[in-house]
Design an enzyme around this catalytic site. Structure first.
Site, PDB file in Angstrom:
ATOM      1  N   ARG A 136      10.091   7.092   5.461  1.00  0.00           N
ATOM      2  CA  ARG A 136      10.859   5.865   5.335  1.00  0.00           C
ATOM      3  C   ARG A 136      10.844   5.439   3.877  1.00  0.00           C
ATOM      4  NH1 ARG A 136      11.204   1.313   9.028  1.00  0.00           N
ATOM      5  NH2 ARG A 136       9.637   2.360  10.321  1.00  0.00           N
ATOM      6  N   GLY A 137      12.017   5.158   3.315  1.00  0.00           N
ATOM      7  CA  GLY A 137      12.122   4.675   1.943  1.00  0.00           C
ATOM      8  C   GLY A 137      12.700   3.278   1.909  1.00  0.00           C
ATOM      9  N   ASP A 187      13.874  10.837 -11.264  1.00  0.00           N
ATOM     10  CA  ASP A 187      12.681  10.431 -10.509  1.00  0.00           C
ATOM     11  C   ASP A 187      11.938  11.656  -9.995  1.00  0.00           C
ATOM     12  OD1 ASP A 187      10.851   8.625  -9.459  1.00  0.00           O
ATOM     13  OD2 ASP A 187      11.922   8.427  -7.549  1.00  0.00           O
TER      14      ASP A 187
END
Length: 444
Positions: free
Chosen positions: A43-44, A155
């Site tokens: 889950r982000g 990232d």
């Protein structure tokens, strides 16, 4: 210390089903009539990732689920879709298709069933140099390819480096990525100013807030990853975030005694705080440690791009602009994303690849050409502002149609038409407004 290794995700058959918000807890959820959802893998901030089974071929995939773009995340979804659609490389997670429901948008992706890269570290928490070299070569191969396609990750960190079933690296999660097209009028080295990345992996020029080359930023992060793989800990670390940033800005780190001389040299070249003198991707390729004794042919094979199918190669016209919601619709063979904006009885809805303000003007023009009176009320219909309402009325004041224009993205609008009663309203829609919304503006 590096993040803890993630276990291999459980199979969809053994996991408790992860359902859409509207589903019962124990119901089997099948997306697009094809993908049976299984366990939630992660889950982000903007999405959830599930394992799923492809009911057509029996294989496993990953489903990345976003909220409906109308709830505020359309731009991020479009950007990530645009990025993934450009990439076909054996070490980059691949986007297979996009599905949509009224509540969510789903990306169908490669499943990295091997978990995170750090699942391969030994009992000491690090990798031997030959193994670290192997995965660093795969990482650089992927990053060089992405840059050649105008994509910059911004990232790169261990959590975004996964393994497939064969133990090969897969770069994932381009949610903070950016696109600078190779065909853009500006050079690929144009400066970026967005603050992004994970603190321990961020390049010093981002901290300086003076603009940065995203290619050099990605390479810095790759260098931090290499250090962590071979050392088992971060090169720049401190209990105080401010002190850690000072170390990053100064490029101040110390290699452990077990590093070879060649590895130390390569890391100092990559983790150079001056981006102007930092080693380039080609410089990394020519470094003795990176080559590891490989011949030119062997190195070329390690760095080769994925064999791209002809259909993908013909999509070069997509490289010159950002992907819009219109393009996402065209990449959705398994479902009709327009259902997310489905109209009710007596209403019609169409997507238009133009800004909302321009669509408003077109609706007004069409109404007048059809012989009706037009009233326009500009407002903030739809996500992000813009749009409004156009009332098309007959001579006696009766409403022929109420046309609402929603702004979905800068270059995408949804036109909702609430038709009045009678033949006049039906004729206006079929003979005038529907063809006008689907035709180029120049055709009016």
């Amino acid at each position: 210390m590096p993040p803890a290794a993630s276990p291999v995700p459980p199979s969809a058959a053994a996991a408790a089903p992860a359902a859409d918000d509207s589903s019962a807890a124990n119901a089997v959820v099948v997306l697009g009539g094809r993908y049976e959802l299984g366990a939630m893998l992660g889950r982000g901030a903007s999405a959830k990732v599930y394992q799923a089974r492809d009911l057509v071929n029996g294989g496993d995939v990953a489903i990345k689920s976003f909220p409906n773009p109308g709830s505020g995340g359309g731009g991020a979804i479009e950007r990530e879709a645009a990025i993934l659609r450009r990439l076909r490389h054996r070490h980059v997670v691949r986007l297979h298709e996009i599905l949509g429901t009224r509540k969510k948008v789903h990306f169908v992706l490669d499943l990295a069933s091997g978990g995170e890269l750090f699942s391969l570290v030994d009992a000491s928490g690090r990798m031997a140099e030959p193994l670290a070299r192997r995965y660093f070569q795969q990482l650089i191969s992927a990053v060089r390819y992405c840059h050649s396609r105008g994509v910059f990750h911004r990232d790169i960190k261990p959590e975004n480096l996964l393994l497939d079933a064969n133990g090969s690296l897969k770069v994932a999660d381009f949610g903070l990525g950016t696109i600078i097209s190779p065909n853009h009028s500006n050079p690929p080295q144009q400066q970026q100013h967005t603050l992004c990345g994970t603190p321990a992996y961020v390049a010093p020029e981002i901290l300086a807030k003076q603009g940065y080359d995203p290619a050099k930023v990605d390479l810095w992060s790759c260098g931090v990853v290499l250090f962590v793989l071979a050392a088992g800990y971060l090169p720049f670390n401190d209990a105080s975030l401010v002190n850690m940033y000072r170390k990053i800005y100064a490029g101040r780190f110390r290699c452990p005694p077990w590093f070879s001389r060649e590895l130390r040299d390569l890391l100092r070249r990559i983790l150079d705080p001056n981006p102007a003198t930092r080693v380039s991707a080609d410089g990394i390729l020519s470094h003795p440690w990176f080559r590891g004794g490989a011949s030119e042919g062997e190195l070329a094979d390690l760095m080769r791009d994925e064999d791209e199918e002809e259909e993908f190669k013909e999509e070069e016209d997509m490289m010159g602009r950002e992907m819009t919601a219109f393009d996402i619709l065209g990449f959705s063979p398994g479902s009709d994303l327009s259902g997310m904006f489905g109209a009710g009885p007596g209403r019609e809805r169409v997507f238009v690849g133009e800004p909302a303000a321009k669509v408003m003007g077109r609706v007004e023009e069409v109404g007048r050409k059809a012989g009706f009176q037009v009233r326009k009320k500009e407002g903030k219909a739809g996500n992000g502002g813009g749009g409004g309402v156009v009332f098309v009325e007959s001579g006696n004041g009766g409403v022929v149609a109420k046309v609402i224009v929603f702004r979905i993205a800068e270059e995408v609008s949804v036109v909702e038409v609430a038709k009045g009663h009678g033949d006049e309203a039906a004729r206006f829609w079929k003979e005038w407004l529907e063809p006008a919304m689907k035709a180029p503006a120049a055709a009016l």
